[in-house]
Design a protein around this motif. Structure first.
Motif, PDB file in Angstrom:
ATOM      1  N   SER A 255      29.869  53.030  26.664  1.00 33.05           N
ATOM      2  CA  SER A 255      29.598  52.552  28.015  1.00 33.05           C
ATOM      3  C   SER A 255      28.634  51.384  27.879  1.00 33.05           C
ATOM      4  O   SER A 255      27.934  51.261  26.872  1.00 33.05           O
TER       5      SER A 255
ATOM      6  N   PHE B  26      29.900  46.780  34.776  1.00 31.18           N
ATOM      7  CA  PHE B  26      29.821  48.014  34.010  1.00 31.18           C
ATOM      8  C   PHE B  26      31.178  48.236  33.354  1.00 31.18           C
ATOM      9  O   PHE B  26      32.220  47.941  33.934  1.00 31.18           O
TER      10      PHE B  26
ATOM     11  N   TRP C  72      33.326  51.138  30.727  1.00 32.57           N
ATOM     12  CA  TRP C  72      33.442  52.356  29.933  1.00 32.57           C
ATOM     13  C   TRP C  72      34.769  52.244  29.216  1.00 32.57           C
ATOM     14  O   TRP C  72      35.827  52.191  29.851  1.00 32.57           O
TER      15      TRP C  72
ATOM     16  N   ASP D 297      39.202  48.922  29.218  1.00 33.35           N
ATOM     17  CA  ASP D 297      38.375  49.606  30.209  1.00 33.35           C
ATOM     18  C   ASP D 297      39.112  50.858  30.669  1.00 33.35           C
ATOM     19  O   ASP D 297      40.175  50.775  31.288  1.00 33.35           O
TER      20      ASP D 297
ATOM     21  N   GLU E 118      38.226  53.098  32.924  1.00 32.07           N
ATOM     22  CA  GLU E 118      38.195  53.334  34.366  1.00 32.07           C
ATOM     23  C   GLU E 118      39.267  52.514  35.086  1.00 32.07           C
ATOM     24  O   GLU E 118      39.895  52.979  36.015  1.00 32.07           O
TER      25      GLU E 118
ATOM     26  N   SER F 227      26.919  54.184  22.602  1.00 32.01           N
ATOM     27  CA  SER F 227      27.911  55.150  22.149  1.00 32.01           C
ATOM     28  C   SER F 227      27.178  56.242  21.389  1.00 32.01           C
ATOM     29  O   SER F 227      26.621  55.982  20.317  1.00 32.01           O
TER      30      SER F 227
END
Length: 96
Positions: free
Chosen positions: A17, A29, A31, A49, A51, A68
């Motif tokens: 992240s 941002f 993740w 990514d 998400e 991480s």
């Protein structure tokens, strides 16, 4: 070894992240997982990514952070990296 390889060795394929700075100066941002794509320029990194289920690229010359597990990396900017490279080169030359 390129700057990108020095910065990201050990991070390829790891879930992480973090945040990175976009070209307009805003922050994003992320993740995901870093992919090793040799077809892009050395100042860019490809990230999948998780998400958004999309690939993203970010510029490693702009500030970014990665986390991480217990590993953490914060890179303020290319200018800081160049400053430390010059500083260490000077230290080595003084010791010779």
């Amino acid at each position: 070894m390129t700057r990108k390889e020095r910065l990201l060795s050990g991070w390829y394929g790891r879930f992480f992240s973090g945040h990175f700075t976009k070209q307009d100066g805003s922050h994003r941002f992320v993740w995901g997982v870093i992919k090793n794509d040799r077809s892009i320029p050395d100042h860019l990194v490809v990230v999948f990514d998780l998400e958004k289920n999309q690939y993203r690229r970010f510029n490693i010359d702009l500030p970014f952070t990665l986390k991480s597990g217990k590993s953490f990396m914060a890179v303020p900017s290319k200018e800081i990296d160049e400053y430390y490279d010059a500083y260490y080169a000077q230290c080595v030359n003084e010791d010779v």
